[in-house]
Design an enzyme around this catalytic site. Structure first.
Site, PDB file in Angstrom:
ATOM      1  N   HIS A 165      39.058  19.459 -25.833  1.00 63.72           N
ATOM      2  CA  HIS A 165      40.371  19.853 -26.356  1.00 63.72           C
ATOM      3  C   HIS A 165      40.247  21.117 -27.205  1.00 63.72           C
ATOM      4  O   HIS A 165      41.056  22.043 -27.068  1.00 63.72           O
ATOM      5  CB  HIS A 165      40.935  18.704 -27.184  1.00 63.72           C
ATOM      6  CG  HIS A 165      42.212  19.032 -27.893  1.00 63.72           C
ATOM      7  ND1 HIS A 165      43.455  18.770 -27.362  1.00 63.72           N
ATOM      8  CD2 HIS A 165      42.442  19.612 -29.100  1.00 63.72           C
ATOM      9  CE1 HIS A 165      44.389  19.170 -28.211  1.00 63.72           C
ATOM     10  NE2 HIS A 165      43.791  19.686 -29.275  1.00 63.72           N
ATOM     11  N   GLU A 166      39.227  21.175 -28.057  1.00 57.95           N
ATOM     12  CA  GLU A 166      39.055  22.345 -28.918  1.00 57.95           C
ATOM     13  C   GLU A 166      38.611  23.570 -28.121  1.00 57.95           C
ATOM     14  O   GLU A 166      39.041  24.690 -28.405  1.00 57.95           O
ATOM     15  CB  GLU A 166      38.045  22.037 -30.035  1.00 57.95           C
ATOM     16  CG  GLU A 166      38.428  20.861 -30.933  1.00 57.95           C
ATOM     17  CD  GLU A 166      39.827  20.986 -31.526  1.00 57.95           C
ATOM     18  OE1 GLU A 166      40.289  22.121 -31.746  1.00 57.95           O
ATOM     19  OE2 GLU A 166      40.462  19.941 -31.756  1.00 57.95           O
ATOM     20  N   HIS A 199      41.649  25.176 -26.777  1.00 57.16           N
ATOM     21  CA  HIS A 199      42.336  26.088 -27.706  1.00 57.16           C
ATOM     22  C   HIS A 199      41.737  27.487 -27.645  1.00 57.16           C
ATOM     23  O   HIS A 199      42.450  28.486 -27.686  1.00 57.16           O
ATOM     24  CB  HIS A 199      42.220  25.558 -29.137  1.00 57.16           C
ATOM     25  CG  HIS A 199      43.197  24.476 -29.473  1.00 57.16           C
ATOM     26  ND1 HIS A 199      44.553  24.607 -29.299  1.00 57.16           N
ATOM     27  CD2 HIS A 199      42.998  23.234 -29.992  1.00 57.16           C
ATOM     28  CE1 HIS A 199      45.152  23.498 -29.703  1.00 57.16           C
ATOM     29  NE2 HIS A 199      44.230  22.647 -30.113  1.00 57.16           N
TER      30      HIS A 199
END
Length: 269
Positions: free
Chosen positions: A135-136, A139
């Site tokens: 998920h990071e 980003h």
């Protein structure tokens, strides 16, 4: 006459802000989307490296558990090596923060990724850790920070223009117009933040699957985050992050889109 000058100044500031925002457009090679950003990848990397020590210090610095920190780095680098993220210009590094109480993970522009011990200790599998780190990574490769900075500059310009147009030094009550404009600008950026979180969830599904992890682990992560919030997270509209329960539906949809014929065998749970 003074009112006309104020209005013209406000219109000029608003016009410059809008033109600057819309003209700074780049295509993201990872997502294929056109984005409004006004910094280079090199500037993102430099910004992230510069901010990393201070951000780590806010969470008590890096954790002293070398084995746990190595595990975070190993899972993160596996995600990078075995996916398209490794072909991006970003130099990813993964850090375990000492904070045992805060449940959080975040990424700085350019590839510096952090997870708190408070979140790591709640995770129940390597696949769940991969989901969080994926998920990071999402980003970073989606350039969400660069987008947010461009949007913040636009919002600042527009709210500044609104403040100039509505403020009357002879009428203190006119200050409320600037306050309202600033609040609207903040809510606009918070909305963008929620969309970024959902996109990163979808990218995490892709990245974890490509790296051999079961993307359904992200659904379990949402359950863990919901439990950590104690059900007192407040209305979703006033939050930067979407409600974990609402994110599950988006993750399930992303899994269906990535694997319409079902998940392959042998994924790590």
């Amino acid at each position: 006459m003074r009112a006309i000058i104020k209005l013209l100044a406000a219109l000029l500031i608003a016009a410059v802000s809008l033109v600057t925002y819309w003209c700074n457009t780049q295509e993201n090679e990872f997502t294929g989307e056109k984005q409004h950003v006004d910094m280079t990848v090199e500037q993102e990397i430099a910004l992230g490296l510069q901010a990393a020590p201070e951000m780590a210090q806010q969470y008590g610095g890096l954790h002293s558990d070398q084995a746990a920190a190595a595990r975070v780095k190993e899972v993160g680098q596996r995600l990078v090596r075995q996916t398209k993220a490794g072909k991006t210009p970003y130099d990813f590094d993964f850090h375990l923060l000492a904070d045992e109480q805060t449940v959080n993970a975040f990424a700085l522009p350019g590839g510096q990724v952090f997870i708190t011990a408070g979140l790591l200790n709640r995770l129940e599998s390597e696949a769940q850790l991969a989901g969080v780190l994926g998920h990071e990574i999402g980003h970073v490769v989606a350039r969400h920070s660069a987008e947010q900075l461009a949007k913040a500059k636009l919002t600042q310009g527009l709210t500044g223009a609104a403040a100039i147009a509505t403020y009357d030094p002879d009428n203190p009550a006119s200050r409320s117009g600037a306050v309202v404009a600033a609040m609207v600008g903040k809510l606009m950026n918070m909305r963008y933040g929620r969309q970024d979180e959902l996109e990163s969830d979808r990218l995490s599904v892709r990245l974890t699957g490509e790296a051999g992890y079961d993307p359904r682990a992200m659904i379990e992560v949402m359950r863990i985050l919901e439990q950590a919030s104690g059900g007192a997270s407040g209305p979703e509209f006033t939050q930067t992050h979407p409600n974990p329960g609402n994110r599950v539906t988006e993750i399930e949809r992303a899994i269906q889109q990535e694997y319409p014929d079902g998940l392959p065998e042998g994924l790590q749970h």
